[in-house]
Design an enzyme around this catalytic site. Structure first.
Site, PDB file in Angstrom:
ATOM      1  N   ASP A 107      36.150  12.543 -40.126  1.00 53.80           N
ATOM      2  CA  ASP A 107      35.444  13.661 -39.491  1.00 53.80           C
ATOM      3  C   ASP A 107      35.568  14.905 -40.355  1.00 53.80           C
ATOM      4  O   ASP A 107      36.538  15.052 -41.100  1.00 53.80           O
ATOM      5  CB  ASP A 107      36.075  13.989 -38.128  1.00 53.80           C
ATOM      6  CG  ASP A 107      35.676  13.016 -37.037  1.00 53.80           C
ATOM      7  OD1 ASP A 107      34.725  12.244 -37.205  1.00 53.80           O
ATOM      8  OD2 ASP A 107      36.344  13.040 -35.976  1.00 53.80           O
ATOM      9  N   ARG A 158      27.670  11.033 -42.377  1.00 51.47           N
ATOM     10  CA  ARG A 158      27.188  11.356 -41.025  1.00 51.47           C
ATOM     11  C   ARG A 158      26.736  12.815 -41.108  1.00 51.47           C
ATOM     12  O   ARG A 158      27.522  13.676 -41.501  1.00 51.47           O
ATOM     13  CB  ARG A 158      28.298  11.221 -39.997  1.00 51.47           C
ATOM     14  CG  ARG A 158      27.876  11.737 -38.609  1.00 51.47           C
ATOM     15  CD  ARG A 158      29.063  12.100 -37.728  1.00 51.47           C
ATOM     16  NE  ARG A 158      29.858  10.948 -37.367  1.00 51.47           N
ATOM     17  CZ  ARG A 158      31.163  11.025 -37.090  1.00 51.47           C
ATOM     18  NH1 ARG A 158      31.794  12.187 -37.140  1.00 51.47           N
ATOM     19  NH2 ARG A 158      31.836   9.948 -36.765  1.00 51.47           N
TER      20      ARG A 158
HETATM   21  P1  FDA Z   1      22.260  21.412 -30.429  1.00 55.32           P
HETATM   22  O1  FDA Z   1      23.599  22.030 -30.280  1.00 55.32           O
HETATM   23  O2  FDA Z   1      21.148  22.212 -31.002  1.00 55.32           O
HETATM   24  O3  FDA Z   1      21.832  20.825 -29.054  1.00 55.32           O
HETATM   25  C1  FDA Z   1      20.572  20.220 -28.823  1.00 55.32           C
HETATM   26  C2  FDA Z   1      20.509  19.734 -27.399  1.00 55.32           C
HETATM   27  O4  FDA Z   1      21.447  18.657 -27.264  1.00 55.32           O
HETATM   28  C3  FDA Z   1      20.935  20.743 -26.338  1.00 55.32           C
HETATM   29  O5  FDA Z   1      19.882  21.537 -25.911  1.00 55.32           O
HETATM   30  C4  FDA Z   1      21.435  19.835 -25.255  1.00 55.32           C
HETATM   31  O6  FDA Z   1      20.357  19.311 -24.536  1.00 55.32           O
HETATM   32  C5  FDA Z   1      22.081  18.700 -26.005  1.00 55.32           C
HETATM   33  N1  FDA Z   1      23.527  18.946 -26.228  1.00 55.32           N
HETATM   34  C6  FDA Z   1      24.123  19.333 -27.366  1.00 55.32           C
HETATM   35  N2  FDA Z   1      25.450  19.441 -27.207  1.00 55.32           N
HETATM   36  C7  FDA Z   1      25.687  19.136 -25.929  1.00 55.32           C
HETATM   37  C8  FDA Z   1      26.866  19.062 -25.150  1.00 55.32           C
HETATM   38  N3  FDA Z   1      28.067  19.354 -25.646  1.00 55.32           N
HETATM   39  N4  FDA Z   1      26.718  18.709 -23.859  1.00 55.32           N
HETATM   40  C9  FDA Z   1      25.518  18.396 -23.337  1.00 55.32           C
HETATM   41  N5  FDA Z   1      24.373  18.452 -24.026  1.00 55.32           N
HETATM   42  C10 FDA Z   1      24.454  18.807 -25.293  1.00 55.32           C
HETATM   43  N6  FDA Z   1      30.847  18.412 -35.796  1.00 55.32           N
HETATM   44  C11 FDA Z   1      31.679  18.708 -36.837  1.00 55.32           C
HETATM   45  O7  FDA Z   1      31.807  19.878 -37.205  1.00 55.32           O
HETATM   46  N7  FDA Z   1      32.365  17.713 -37.465  1.00 55.32           N
HETATM   47  C12 FDA Z   1      32.217  16.390 -37.125  1.00 55.32           C
HETATM   48  O8  FDA Z   1      32.853  15.523 -37.736  1.00 55.32           O
HETATM   49  C13 FDA Z   1      31.324  16.073 -36.063  1.00 55.32           C
HETATM   50  N8  FDA Z   1      31.121  14.792 -35.665  1.00 55.32           N
HETATM   51  C14 FDA Z   1      30.118  14.512 -34.766  1.00 55.32           C
HETATM   52  C15 FDA Z   1      29.795  13.194 -34.464  1.00 55.32           C
HETATM   53  C16 FDA Z   1      28.732  12.908 -33.632  1.00 55.32           C
HETATM   54  C17 FDA Z   1      28.370  11.484 -33.360  1.00 55.32           C
HETATM   55  C18 FDA Z   1      27.980  13.967 -33.050  1.00 55.32           C
HETATM   56  C19 FDA Z   1      26.801  13.702 -32.181  1.00 55.32           C
HETATM   57  C20 FDA Z   1      28.332  15.267 -33.298  1.00 55.32           C
HETATM   58  C21 FDA Z   1      29.400  15.561 -34.132  1.00 55.32           C
HETATM   59  N9  FDA Z   1      29.775  16.869 -34.381  1.00 55.32           N
HETATM   60  C22 FDA Z   1      30.651  17.127 -35.404  1.00 55.32           C
HETATM   61  C23 FDA Z   1      29.282  17.972 -33.507  1.00 55.32           C
HETATM   62  C24 FDA Z   1      28.041  18.637 -34.067  1.00 55.32           C
HETATM   63  O9  FDA Z   1      28.354  19.368 -35.228  1.00 55.32           O
HETATM   64  C25 FDA Z   1      27.417  19.586 -33.032  1.00 55.32           C
HETATM   65  O10 FDA Z   1      28.334  20.597 -32.722  1.00 55.32           O
HETATM   66  C26 FDA Z   1      26.980  18.899 -31.747  1.00 55.32           C
HETATM   67  O11 FDA Z   1      26.468  17.620 -31.976  1.00 55.32           O
HETATM   68  C27 FDA Z   1      25.871  19.733 -31.051  1.00 55.32           C
HETATM   69  O12 FDA Z   1      24.750  19.818 -31.889  1.00 55.32           O
HETATM   70  P2  FDA Z   1      23.394  19.010 -31.663  1.00 55.32           P
HETATM   71  O13 FDA Z   1      22.967  18.465 -32.977  1.00 55.32           O
HETATM   72  O14 FDA Z   1      23.530  18.014 -30.609  1.00 55.32           O
HETATM   73  O15 FDA Z   1      22.302  20.095 -31.341  1.00 55.32           O
END
Ligand code: FDA
Length: 288
Positions: A107, A158
């Site tokens: 990660d 990732r």
């Molecule tokens: P964004 O935050 O723009 O959200 C888009 C939409 O997704 C929101 O409007 C909502 O509908 C939904 N959503 C997002 N987060 C949500 C939540 N917590 N609860 C409910 N709904 C939510 N980060 C990092 O710094 N290091 C890492 O190693 C990882 N590893 C990782 C693995 C995996 C499989 C995922 C999916 C994410 C990570 N992350 C991470 C976290 C990542 O950086 C980020 O903070 C979150 O995924 C939220 O960003 P989104 O891309 O989902 O979009």
């Protein structure tokens, strides 16, 4: 109360609970990355305890035939006080993963760890090709260069937006810029072809952002990209509807499944991402 509230995003406290959740998710046709929660350990004994859990997970993945790999944070295995120890510990995990045809994802934490995490992944990938990869964050300016670096070395990435607080001198402050960079990078990752071997690099598109998922689906269609070139990745308990829809359409989907008593910092980051989660969880808590 906190434990109960975190249950939405954390798959249990013990290895057995996590493996049971993994099996349930696998039955839905979804792969898993198991994450034994923990960060910022301060002694070798704690680092070794974290590592033992990962070895148990890798053994169970093998013996139970689970469709799973593991995700680990370097601060969980001693990076803050002895980087050489952290590298030995993760190296042993990667070696174990290579033996059982699994995979270790390192990660990505906050920016003080970025270069060290990438460099360690490179060294381990040179020893155990295909058994280790890391994570890049679209909010960092440096990520475009890092993606080229890892792609050219055949190391699996990732791609996520990034979950830590970073300053405007190193990261895009505006969400719209992070999103655009994400789209640019994901397109590059799935179309990359090594100039010498002609091979691509399997990558993880980690987001719940439906607009981005939509753009990826359209891009894949337009450019005739094989669905086996990548997988979507989402967090356990978030956008299950989208996870199921993508699976039904034949896309690979992997759920990041965190578990363990050290759930608090993980849980707080999820709440910070989406304050509506506080209301959602509070409602659920009072219903139960
Ligand atoms: P964004 O935050 O723009 O959200 C888009 C939409 O997704 C929101 O409007 C909502 O509908 C939904 N959503 C997002 N987060 C949500 C939540 N917590 N609860 C409910 N709904 C939510 N980060 C990092 O710094 N290091 C890492 O190693 C990882 N590893 C990782 C693995 C995996 C499989 C995922 C999916 C994410 C990570 N992350 C991470 C976290 C990542 O950086 C980020 O903070 C979150 O995924 C939220 O960003 P989104 O891309 O989902 O979009």
């Amino acid at each position: 109360m906190g434990k109960k509230m975190s249950g939405r995003f954390v798959a249990g406290m013990s290895v057995e609970e996590a493996l049971a959740a993994c099996q349930r998710v696998n039955k839905e046709g979804i792969a898993v990355s198991l994450d034994s929660l923990g960060e910022s350990v301060t002694t070798e004994a704690e680092a070794r305890t974290s590592a033992d859990i990962y070895h148990q997970l890798l053994d169970a993945i093998h013996t139970r035939g689970l469709n799973a790999n593991v995700s680990v944070k370097l601060s969980q295995v001693g990076m803050d006080f002895d980087p050489a120890l952290a590298e030995r510990i993760v190296g042993e995990m990667v070696e174990h993963a290579a033996h059982v045809q699994s995979f270790v994802r390192i990660d990505m934490e906050g920016s003080p760890y970025t270069e060290a995490t990438i460099a360690m992944t490179e060294r381990l990938a040179a020893k155990f090709p295909g058994a280790v990869g890391t994570v890049l964050q679209a909010y960092l300016f440096r990520t475009e260069g890092d993606a080229e670096r890892l792609l050219n070395e055949g190391i699996r990435i990732r791609l996520c937006k990034g979950a830590y607080k970073e300053g405007p001198e190193i990261a895009f402050p505006a969400k719209s810029d992070v999103d655009s960079n994400y789209v640019k990078l994901m397109r590059r990752m799935v179309t990359f072809s090594n100039p010498t071997t002609g091979k691509g690099v399997f990558c993880g598109i980690a987001t719940h952002d439906e607009a981005i998922v939509e753009q990826m689906r359209a891009f894949v269609r337009e450019h005739n990209i094989d669905k086996s070139a990548f997988e979507f990745q989402m967090l356990y308990g978030i956008r299950r509807d989208l996870q199921h829809r993508l699976t039904a359409e034949g896309f690979g989907v992997r759920v990041y499944l965190p578990f363990g008593p050290e759930w608090y910092p993980y849980f707080m980051r999820r709440l910070a991402e989406r304050p509506a989660n506080v209301i959602f969880l509070a409602k659920n808590f009072f219903k139960n």
